[in-house]
Design an enzyme around this catalytic site. Structure first.
Site, mmCIF file in Angstrom:
data_model
loop_
_atom_site.group_PDB
_atom_site.id
_atom_site.type_symbol
_atom_site.label_atom_id
_atom_site.label_comp_id
_atom_site.label_asym_id
_atom_site.label_seq_id
_atom_site.Cartn_x
_atom_site.Cartn_y
_atom_site.Cartn_z
ATOM 1 N N ARG A 261 0.914 -1.266 0.010
ATOM 2 C CA ARG A 261 -0.067 -0.017 -0.063
ATOM 3 C C ARG A 261 0.922 1.098 -0.062
ATOM 4 O O ARG A 261 1.819 1.527 0.773
ATOM 5 C CB ARG A 261 -0.877 -0.074 1.260
ATOM 6 C CG ARG A 261 -1.829 -1.306 1.208
ATOM 7 C CD ARG A 261 -2.802 -1.282 2.413
ATOM 8 N NE ARG A 261 -3.770 -2.159 2.405
ATOM 9 C CZ ARG A 261 -4.605 -2.567 3.210
ATOM 10 N NH1 ARG A 261 -4.831 -1.824 4.082
ATOM 11 N NH2 ARG A 261 -5.400 -3.707 3.074
ATOM 12 N N ARG A 276 2.355 0.664 10.413
ATOM 13 C CA ARG A 276 1.675 1.050 9.091
ATOM 14 C C ARG A 276 2.801 1.058 7.949
ATOM 15 O O ARG A 276 3.691 1.825 8.020
ATOM 16 C CB ARG A 276 1.161 2.639 9.091
ATOM 17 C CG ARG A 276 0.299 2.988 7.931
ATOM 18 C CD ARG A 276 -0.232 4.331 7.980
ATOM 19 N NE ARG A 276 -1.040 4.294 9.006
ATOM 20 C CZ ARG A 276 -2.495 3.865 8.756
ATOM 21 N NH1 ARG A 276 -2.806 3.524 7.833
ATOM 22 N NH2 ARG A 276 -3.115 3.915 10.113
ATOM 23 N N GLU A 348 -6.536 -1.617 15.389
ATOM 24 C CA GLU A 348 -7.011 -2.425 14.449
ATOM 25 C C GLU A 348 -5.978 -3.595 13.991
ATOM 26 O O GLU A 348 -4.920 -3.237 13.703
ATOM 27 C CB GLU A 348 -7.519 -1.520 13.152
ATOM 28 C CG GLU A 348 -8.114 -2.389 12.007
ATOM 29 C CD GLU A 348 -8.455 -1.602 10.824
ATOM 30 O OE1 GLU A 348 -8.370 -0.549 10.863
ATOM 31 O OE2 GLU A 348 -8.273 -2.469 9.670
ATOM 32 N N SER A 351 -10.464 -6.545 9.911
ATOM 33 C CA SER A 351 -11.449 -5.722 9.442
ATOM 34 C C SER A 351 -12.132 -6.852 8.830
ATOM 35 O O SER A 351 -11.764 -7.388 7.724
ATOM 36 C CB SER A 351 -11.015 -4.764 8.518
ATOM 37 O OG SER A 351 -12.175 -3.836 8.228
ATOM 38 N N ARG A 389 0.747 -6.721 12.330
ATOM 39 C CA ARG A 389 0.287 -6.196 13.578
ATOM 40 C C ARG A 389 0.246 -7.282 14.704
ATOM 41 O O ARG A 389 0.256 -7.017 16.004
ATOM 42 C CB ARG A 389 -0.936 -5.518 13.010
ATOM 43 C CG ARG A 389 -0.728 -4.222 12.438
ATOM 44 C CD ARG A 389 -1.939 -3.548 12.353
ATOM 45 N NE ARG A 389 -1.844 -2.353 11.656
ATOM 46 C CZ ARG A 389 -2.586 -1.306 11.087
ATOM 47 N NH1 ARG A 389 -3.903 -1.364 11.729
ATOM 48 N NH2 ARG A 389 -2.344 -0.406 10.467
#
Length: 423
Positions: A261, A276, A348, A351, A389
């Site tokens: 990303r 991130r 988070e 999801s 994560r």
RNA sequence: GGAGAGAUGGCCGAGUGGUCGAAGGCGCUCCCCUGCUAAGGGAGUAUGCGGGCUUAAACCUGCAUCGAGGGUUCGAAUCCCUCUCUCUCCGCCA
């Protein structure tokens, strides 16, 4: 993509529902385009019908050896008119399509109405955060203390937002993915799939990354391919342009892939550590189901993802995202947030979303219903879990006063029985 | 990377300008026949988008689609151009 019929039949109501997720539908533009489309399309088809009929007559007459000059004269100037009409129709349809492709999904009725993150609703909290009798370090300090996490070298090799792991920590990262795959295939009935990490634009459109989020993707220009931002893209596109037999549903796939990303627009956020990253790994769950079963499937899928955290004994909470905080394609989303002691908050880690027919309509993913008619399937996916994560959560939650990290019991078989990460 | 061959419905396969959304076969569905089974006979069997009708479905009707996109033509599965993919041989490579 929404069903155009919905916009044609209940434009006001649809616009209202879209407003709850902060999207302003340009009613006038749609109505104008739609009205124009209807007129031009009918006119075009009329001309086409006329041409087809005349051509057929010419064929018949010629085969009988009759004179065709009269009919030929009749269609002589049809060509230009038809061409103009077809071109006009194509333009209108591409405008309509652009409009349609940029409208987000409608929130499900069970989705809490809200504007932002702060309006999300906590569904449940599982596990109790451990209390530390020493100053808690964040995962960067823990990992670098172990000399097994190295951002400096990653920056040298590539740049910011990349990481490098070494030794037992690298192994634990691999172990996590193996563990997750094993749980989902063995206990939850998913089929493991290995997929391409580069995809074409059609696939990106199918799951909703394009056209709206083109800037967030890494583009390999020479071949016009894109690095996947999530396994959702290649895995869900398995059923693009496919009509699945009813007895083959539900399809349940699990895939372990790297994700890439660009994180355009999040420059200031989470710059420290591996929260991130431009590149991370994820084990993704994807389901293709009958519409009537998609909400039950969402709850089940969420449970599958939670299982991983339970088995790793990491405290977490489940959040129902509010209408304003959901992703573009989702009708309903649950986020799972894991406890990070150094940040003193939940972050988070998964999801899980039901897209209903939104993605299926874009990619023509269908199944044969009870009446043997093709019908759009519902698609779902969820992280089960984000590997990087999860690693962060382990480093922080399982850290010891001496800088070592206890390895969660379920991972030890994947680590050759090792119980501890230490310098 | 070089040379060649190809892409047609669920599958196989015919079709080199005209009543072709597409012969034939297989498969599938329904019906008939035979006491059951096998064999046999008949009918049906793509998808998308519009319009009509309707609460809706069914239905009727138009348009589009023979790998994708463009072109020639009154008319294209068929002719021309570009692209993609598949296969075979050679080269290279994990």
């Amino acid at each position: 993509m929404l069903d155009v019929q919905l916009l044609r039949n209940d434009l006001e109501g649809t616009a209202q529902r879209l407003k709850t997720r902060g999207f302003d539908l340009d009613l006038r533009r749609f109505q104008e385009l739609e009205q124009e489309r209807k007129g031009v399309q009918m006119h075009t088809q009329e001309l086409q019908a006329k041409r087809n009929q005349s051509s057929k007559q010419i064929g018949i007459a010629k085969s009988k050896g009759e004179d065709v000059s009269a009919i030929m004269a009749e269609v002589a100037n049809l060509g230009d008119e038809l061409k103009t009409a077809e071109e006009k129709l194509a333009v209108i349809q591409s405008y309509l399509n652009d409009l349609l492709m940029n409208i987000p999904n409608l929130p499900h009725e069970s989705v809490p109405i809200g504007k932002s993150e702060t309006d999300n609703v906590e569904v449940r909290r599982v596990g109790t955060p451990r209390s530390f009798d020493f100053p808690v370090k964040d995962h960067v300090d823990v990992g670098e203390g172990l000399k097994q996490l190295d951002f400096e070298t990653a920056v040298k090799i590539t740049g910011a937002r990349f990481s490098l792991m070494k030794g037992p920590l690298a192994r634990m990262h691999r172990a996590l993915a193996q563990f997750m795959l094993d749980v989902h295939t063995q206990a939850h009935g998913y089929t493991e799939v290995y997929v391409p990490f580069l995809v074409n634009a059609d696939s990106m459109r199918g799951t909703g990354q394009f056209p709206k989020f083109q800037d967030d993707q890494f583009h390999v220009c020479a071949d016009d391919l894109y690095l996947i931002p999530t396994a959702e893209v290649p895995v869900t596109n398995i059923v693009r342009d496919v009509i699945v037999a009813l007895e083959d549903l539900p399809l349940k796939f699990v895939s372990h892939t790297p994700c890439f990303r660009r994180e355009a627009g999040s420059y200031g956020r989470d710059t420290r550590g591996m929260i991130r990253q431009h590149q991370f790994e994820k084990v993704e769950l994807v389901q293709i189901v009958q519409p009537e079963q998609s909400y039950a499937a969402l709850e089940a899928l969420l449970g599958h993802a939670e299982t991983i955290l339970k088995q790793l004994e990491l405290p977490y909470r489940v959040m129902a995202l509010c209408s304003g905080d959901m992703g573009f394609s989702a009708a309903k989303t649950y986020d799972i947030e894991v406890w990070l002691p150094a940040q003193n908050t939940y972050r988070e880690i998964s999801s899980c979303s039901n897209f209903e027919a939104f993605q299926a309509r874009r990619m023509q993913a269908r199944y044969r219903n009870g009446k043997n008619k093709p019908e759009l399937a519902h698609t779902l996916n969820g992280s089960g879990l984000a590997v990087g994560r999860t690693l962060v959560a382990i480093l922080e939650n399982y850290q010891n006063a001496d800088g070592s990290v206890t390895i969660p019991a379920v991972l030890r078989p994947y680590m050759g029985g090792t119980e501890m990460l230490s310098a």
